[in-house]
Design a protein around this motif. Structure first.
Motif, mmCIF file in Angstrom:
data_model
loop_
_atom_site.group_PDB
_atom_site.id
_atom_site.type_symbol
_atom_site.label_atom_id
_atom_site.label_comp_id
_atom_site.label_asym_id
_atom_site.label_seq_id
_atom_site.Cartn_x
_atom_site.Cartn_y
_atom_site.Cartn_z
ATOM 1 N N LYS A 131 0.851 -1.186 0.000
ATOM 2 C CA LYS A 131 0.000 0.000 0.000
ATOM 3 C C LYS A 131 0.896 1.248 0.000
ATOM 4 C CE LYS A 131 -4.014 -2.107 0.389
ATOM 5 N NZ LYS A 131 -4.785 -2.007 1.618
ATOM 6 N N GLY A 132 0.408 2.336 -0.536
ATOM 7 C CA GLY A 132 1.196 3.554 -0.602
ATOM 8 C C GLY A 132 1.233 4.298 0.722
ATOM 9 N N LEU A 133 2.061 5.336 0.774
ATOM 10 C CA LEU A 133 2.161 6.155 1.979
ATOM 11 C C LEU A 133 0.822 6.793 2.316
ATOM 12 C CD1 LEU A 133 5.608 7.979 1.591
ATOM 13 C CD2 LEU A 133 4.994 6.286 3.305
ATOM 14 N N THR A 134 0.056 7.155 1.296
ATOM 15 C CA THR A 134 -1.242 7.787 1.538
ATOM 16 C C THR A 134 -2.182 6.846 2.275
ATOM 17 O OG1 THR A 134 -1.011 9.144 -0.455
ATOM 18 C CG2 THR A 134 -3.221 8.899 0.446
ATOM 19 N N ASP A 135 -2.183 5.569 1.907
ATOM 20 C CA ASP A 135 -3.042 4.589 2.584
ATOM 21 C C ASP A 135 -2.642 4.440 4.055
ATOM 22 O OD1 ASP A 135 -4.608 3.868 0.328
ATOM 23 O OD2 ASP A 135 -2.943 2.694 -0.426
ATOM 24 N N ILE A 136 -1.339 4.403 4.314
ATOM 25 C CA ILE A 136 -0.858 4.281 5.701
ATOM 26 C C ILE A 136 -1.247 5.519 6.495
ATOM 27 C CG2 ILE A 136 1.177 3.948 7.150
ATOM 28 C CD1 ILE A 136 2.534 2.626 4.750
ATOM 29 N N THR A 137 -1.093 6.691 5.887
ATOM 30 C CA THR A 137 -1.435 7.952 6.564
ATOM 31 C C THR A 137 -2.929 8.010 6.874
ATOM 32 O OG1 THR A 137 0.347 9.038 5.344
ATOM 33 C CG2 THR A 137 -1.251 10.461 6.422
ATOM 34 N N ASP A 138 -3.735 7.525 5.956
ATOM 35 C CA ASP A 138 -5.187 7.523 6.189
ATOM 36 C C ASP A 138 -5.565 6.626 7.372
ATOM 37 O OD1 ASP A 138 -5.583 9.260 4.108
ATOM 38 O OD2 ASP A 138 -6.095 7.713 2.643
ATOM 39 N N VAL A 155 -2.475 14.618 9.841
ATOM 40 C CA VAL A 155 -1.150 14.000 9.828
ATOM 41 C C VAL A 155 -0.541 14.176 8.437
ATOM 42 C CG1 VAL A 155 -1.532 12.298 11.653
ATOM 43 C CG2 VAL A 155 -2.184 11.747 9.310
ATOM 44 N N ALA A 156 0.792 14.243 8.386
ATOM 45 C CA ALA A 156 1.508 14.369 7.118
ATOM 46 C C ALA A 156 2.873 13.718 7.269
ATOM 47 C CB ALA A 156 1.657 15.842 6.718
ATOM 48 N N VAL A 157 3.457 13.318 6.137
ATOM 49 C CA VAL A 157 4.784 12.705 6.131
ATOM 50 C C VAL A 157 5.696 13.536 5.235
ATOM 51 C CG1 VAL A 157 6.138 10.676 5.491
ATOM 52 C CG2 VAL A 157 3.889 10.396 6.547
ATOM 53 N N GLN A 158 6.833 13.953 5.811
ATOM 54 C CA GLN A 158 7.850 14.673 5.060
ATOM 55 C C GLN A 158 9.006 13.731 4.748
ATOM 56 O OE1 GLN A 158 8.823 17.757 7.934
ATOM 57 N NE2 GLN A 158 8.001 19.325 6.579
ATOM 58 N N ASN A 159 9.698 13.979 3.630
ATOM 59 C CA ASN A 159 10.954 13.271 3.421
ATOM 60 C C ASN A 159 12.072 14.022 4.150
ATOM 61 O OD1 ASN A 159 11.608 15.499 1.854
ATOM 62 N ND2 ASN A 159 11.362 14.437 -0.100
ATOM 63 N N ASP A 207 10.208 17.905 2.040
ATOM 64 C CA ASP A 207 9.102 17.900 1.072
ATOM 65 C C ASP A 207 7.996 16.952 1.550
ATOM 66 O OD1 ASP A 207 10.614 19.558 -0.633
ATOM 67 O OD2 ASP A 207 11.657 17.808 -1.430
ATOM 68 N N ILE A 208 6.739 17.328 1.307
ATOM 69 C CA ILE A 208 5.599 16.529 1.750
ATOM 70 C C ILE A 208 5.393 15.347 0.803
ATOM 71 C CG2 ILE A 208 3.124 16.541 2.199
ATOM 72 C CD1 ILE A 208 4.800 18.033 4.245
ATOM 73 N N ARG A 209 5.439 14.127 1.363
ATOM 74 C CA ARG A 209 5.193 12.920 0.586
ATOM 75 C C ARG A 209 3.706 12.584 0.532
ATOM 76 N NH1 ARG A 209 9.139 9.063 -0.020
ATOM 77 N NH2 ARG A 209 7.515 8.080 -1.263
ATOM 78 N N CYS A 210 3.004 12.764 1.641
ATOM 79 C CA CYS A 210 1.570 12.491 1.685
ATOM 80 C C CYS A 210 0.992 13.171 2.920
ATOM 81 C CB CYS A 210 1.303 10.978 1.744
ATOM 82 S SG CYS A 210 1.981 10.198 3.213
ATOM 83 N N HIS A 211 -0.339 13.276 2.973
ATOM 84 C CA HIS A 211 -0.969 13.931 4.126
ATOM 85 C C HIS A 211 -2.443 13.548 4.187
ATOM 86 C CE1 HIS A 211 -3.155 17.009 1.760
ATOM 87 N NE2 HIS A 211 -2.152 16.853 0.916
ATOM 88 N N SER A 212 -3.021 13.712 5.372
ATOM 89 C CA SER A 212 -4.467 13.548 5.575
ATOM 90 C C SER A 212 -4.960 14.755 6.354
ATOM 91 C CB SER A 212 -4.770 12.261 6.357
ATOM 92 O OG SER A 212 -4.565 11.121 5.558
ATOM 93 N N CYS A 213 -5.854 15.511 5.720
ATOM 94 C CA CYS A 213 -6.462 16.709 6.327
ATOM 95 C C CYS A 213 -5.452 17.811 6.614
ATOM 96 C CB CYS A 213 -7.221 16.337 7.605
ATOM 97 S SG CYS A 213 -8.670 15.327 7.267
ATOM 98 N N TYR A 261 9.927 12.615 8.376
ATOM 99 C CA TYR A 261 9.264 13.085 9.596
ATOM 100 C C TYR A 261 7.758 12.850 9.502
ATOM 101 C CZ TYR A 261 13.675 15.550 10.314
ATOM 102 O OH TYR A 261 15.005 15.852 10.475
ATOM 103 N N LEU A 262 7.168 12.578 10.666
ATOM 104 C CA LEU A 262 5.716 12.452 10.783
ATOM 105 C C LEU A 262 5.199 13.681 11.519
ATOM 106 C CD1 LEU A 262 2.996 10.961 10.692
ATOM 107 C CD2 LEU A 262 3.678 9.751 12.775
#
Length: 555
Positions: A152-159, A169-173, A177-183, A243-244
């Motif tokens: 599953k992708g980073l977006t699925d894990i973040t969700d 929540v969001a994940v930075q490299n 840079d933002i890799r994925c985020h929710s809300c 980073y989370l």
């Protein structure tokens, strides 16, 4: 919410007890622990505790009981149970009024109710609640790890994380840079500013954060658009991969369950990044092997051409070949490096990433490989921008790479052909020739283009002739011997003099010498070589001899 004051009041052991104040607060007060205390409160009561007391020592001093209750309220306790019938027969009205004023819960308990029974019942409920939270957190852990294992992708894990903690929540490299985020607003999430770096911003006191959770000490407070936020490092092999970010509402509590979910999320993200790195490394190795085979072959085979398409390469394009020799400015001993973190172990990986990045910036295709401290790059080329594009490309690569390893130094040679698919080996050999000539003539760290080495290549073709070897040795050896003995640099002086076409003033300025000192050196050169610097034939012979000596082809 977890265990509430209302859950406590409903326990059978407290069925004979009465709530004196704060009945409307029972459902909103969380209970995390229970304790018995008499006398000074000081710091012995923590937030969200159910406190039991007999009021001992306050039986003849109502003001002491009032102060005791006030201290319990200030400690952040959830409710206070007072056993009446021995030291306190009735809870005074002033205490009831004080508790009501502070919206605090007081429970009147009959003397016959043993505190031991109350402690046992409450602790059982707390343990039951904790176990439920642990079970729930374990299910979340399984869900997160399953997401990683099923690609599953980073977006699925973040969700999944957002679903359980209900906060953005969001994940930075590693670069931020933002890799994925929710809300989160992606542009906003990239603007995280640590509170430690912003001395003018006051980070609000932590409200409802479980400060004894192991994750608490890794939480970095900061701001997003002046709103409080937290950041946690995602680590793999002791190296930060990203980073989370998570942003609770002001006053929103962070429970043990939420902290456990965040902890499991860090593990899932670290595993995802590890898989990404492994796939990327495997792809790099395949491309390394392919390009290395390309420069060893006289002509690409049909299999090589077909494989190029699978790797994303187009062999029909014109390319500039760049060959770099890696060296270090200082003597470095890497023998005791941890292999997982060694700069040498990760150099090829980081160099490959910078090559790909530079190609993307210039919108040009690249192919690269490594062999014995040598990097080989094919850069998509165009006729008019040969020099400019190659220099721009190398500028981008070196700027970022030297920031990663400042002790690094790379010498480059460049060769260009327009023959298309059949010329990779030939252009590599020309770039390597340019590299070797440049290193011998200018030392490490320079760039040499094959087209600029025509004179040097001409010299190399007859530098092995015995008669020429003898002439060059007779001409240059006296200058070398004099430089070693007197610690001077007559050869460099002659090259500068020749470069400035015999202009003494310009030569003196370029060497930072007094005019008379320069004239003395020039007379010494003439004396040692028995050649005149104003005679064209003598000047040509001396220049030719010095050039051949600098090519290091003649002892």
């Amino acid at each position: 919410m977890g265990l509430t004051a209302n859950d406590i009041i409903q326990l059978p052991v407290l069925e004979t007890s009465a709530v004196k104040t704060g009945k409307g607060l029972l459902d909103g007060k969380q209970v995390e622990w229970v304790s018995v205390i008499e006398g000074p409160v000081e710091n012995f009561v923590r937030k969200n505790e159910f406190v039991l007391s007999t009021g001992m020592g306050c039986e003849e001093h109502p003001e002491k009981l009032e102060q005791f209750v006030l201290d319990i309220i200030k400690s952040g306790a959830s409710l206070l149970g007072i056993a009446t019938g021995r030291y306190v027969f009735n809870i005074p009205d002033r205490i009831i009024s004080l508790a009501a004023q502070h919206q605090f819960i007081i429970v009147e308990m009959p003397w016959e109710v043993r505190f031991g029974d109350v402690l046992q019942s409450v602790l059982q409920e707390i343990n039951k609640e904790k176990q439920e939270q642990r079970n729930q957190a374990e299910e979340v852990r399984k869900q997160l790890i399953s997401s990683v294992l099923h690609d599953k992708g980073l977006t699925d894990i973040t969700d999944v994380v957002y679903q359980h903690i209900q906060m953005p929540v969001a994940v930075q490299n590693e670069a931020g840079d933002i890799r994925c985020h929710s809300c989160f607003e992606e542009a906003e999430a990239a603007l995280f500013e640590s509170s430690a770096s912003n001395q003018n911003s006051h980070f609000p006191a932590s409200i409802g954060i479980v400060d004894d959770h192991p994750l608490y000490h890794h939480m970095e407070p900061g701001f997003l658009q002046k709103r409080p936020c937290y950041r946690l490092p995602i680590q793999n092999n002791h190296k930060i991969q990203g980073y989370l970010l998570f942003q609770p509402e002001i006053g929103q509590p962070l429970t043990w369950f939420m902290m456990n979910v965040l902890e499991h999320a860090l593990t899932a993200f670290a595993l995802h990044f590890a898989k990404e790195n492994a796939v990327e490394m495997a792809e790099i190795r395949l491309k390394d092997t392919y390009v290395l085979d390309l420069v060893k072959s006289n002509q690409p085979t049909g299999t090589q051409t077909a494989k190029a398409g699978l790797l994303g390469y187009d062999l029909s394009l014109p390319y500039t070949c760049l060959v770099g020799k890696i060296s270090y400015k200082n003597q470095v001993d890497f023998r005791n490096d941890n292999p997982a973190n060694s700069s040498l172990q990760s150099l090829n990986f980081n160099l490959q990433k910078e090559i790909t990045n530079a190609g993307a910036v210039l919108n040009r295709r690249t192919m690269a490989t490594f062999e014995d401290g040598e990097v080989i790059i094919f850069l998509e080329d165009s006729e008019k921008l040969y020099y400019k594009a190659a220099n721009q490309f190398l500028d981008i690569v070196e700027r970022r790479l030297y920031a990663f390893l400042p002790i690094l130094e790379i010498s480059w040679g460049a060769g260009k052909h327009e023959g298309g698919i059949d010329c990779f080996k030939e252009s590599y050999q020309e770039a390597k020739t340019a590299l070797e000539i440049g290193r011998k003539q200018h030392g490490a760290g320079g760039r040499t283009f094959f087209e600029d080495t025509r004179i040097n290549r001409l010299l190399m073709n007859f530098a092995s002739d015995e008669a020429i070897v003898q002439i060059v040795s007779q001409t240059v050896s006296p200058l070398i011997a004099y430089d070693k003995k007197r610690k001077t640099d007559l050869i460099r002086t002659f090259l500068a003099y020749n470069q400035h076409k015999g202009n003494v003033s310009q030569t003196a300025r370029s060497l930072n010498l007094h005019r008379q000192s320069l004239l003395h050196r020039l007379r010494t050169i003439e004396s040692l070589t028995q050649l005149s610097l104003v005679d064209p034939d003598d000047l040509f012979l001396l220049e030719l001899s010095v050039r051949l000596w600098m090519m290091q082809k003649i002892e």
